[in-house]
Design a protein around this motif. Sequence first.
Motif: not given
Length: 356
Positions: A169-174, A162-166, A180-184
Amino acid sequence: MRESRPLAEQSILRLPERVVSPVRSLSSRIGIALALIAVVVAVVYIDRDGYRDGDERGLTLLDAVYYTTVTMTTTGYGDITPVSDSARLVNIIVITPLRVMFLILLVGTTLEVLATQGRERLKMARWRRHMKNHVVIVGYGTKGRAAVETLTNSGVERENIIVIDPSNQASLEAQSDGLASIIGDATRRDVLVRAQAAEADQIIITTNRDDSAVLATLTARQLNPKAHIIVAVREQENIHLLRQSGADQTVTSSEAVGRMLALASVNPSLAEVLEDMLSPGNGLEVAQRDVHPDEVGRSPKWTSDQVLGVYRNGHLYRFFEDQVKTLEDGDRLVVVRNADQARTPRTPEREPRSER
């Protein structure tokens, strides 16, 4: 440009699939359904003289709305009926097809939206239930992507990352990469909680700032005392801060790049070998494996792989040190081997974290 603070604070979880808002989808379909009703009301009211009411009165606008609703919903009380040829023709050509469209649009899509929402909730619940001993990647820039590529090439399933990125765009790319990704902001406790960091086996932190890396490490270590935390640090002088914050391993990215550049200049062949070892999928690779039963009691030099080090009781020993003259049951070997060898899936077990 950095994302606005409110977006980062929302901590939006995205599973690797495009999610459509059920409220928005349902609202738009209800709007279209109401528009169809308005069209039928207008058609009936314009041709109101061709309809007969049960009490022999002429049709008012309210009667036209009433007739439309009972007709479109197939209730059909029969108190208002088309009697003229034109009214019946309009019912055949216009009102009946619109009635079918209305039912398909409103009833069918409502069930679809509700079913989709239910599936999404079940999927989220199943994901949280099974997300244990996984890998949390903080930051999906160049370093984060390289970490994911190496993990997947080493046998880690994408479902276990799982990826975490604020960054949205990075979340959508992941997400498009099957993760699975979390914007935060990973320095926030609630964001790491949503990523199930307390159940994670490894946490890899690749933020662009060392102060953010320190705070994220502190928060992650407080949530999960047992996780193996690896942190990319930009400045050598900040390594001790990350170690004190709870990092098990640190990688100085800027200095590592500088060393590779110097090696490529001074000793190109050595730099090529190191690059080969660090590039997963072909040529040589650095791997870690359990000692085989037939290797117990023998020297590390006897094994089929080139042994670089031995993990024993949470400590790393170089292959030439006296403590590992002979291999013991339970040892873990750090080896250089052919990348084409069959890989076994990564085991969640790891060396116990040494006391500081």
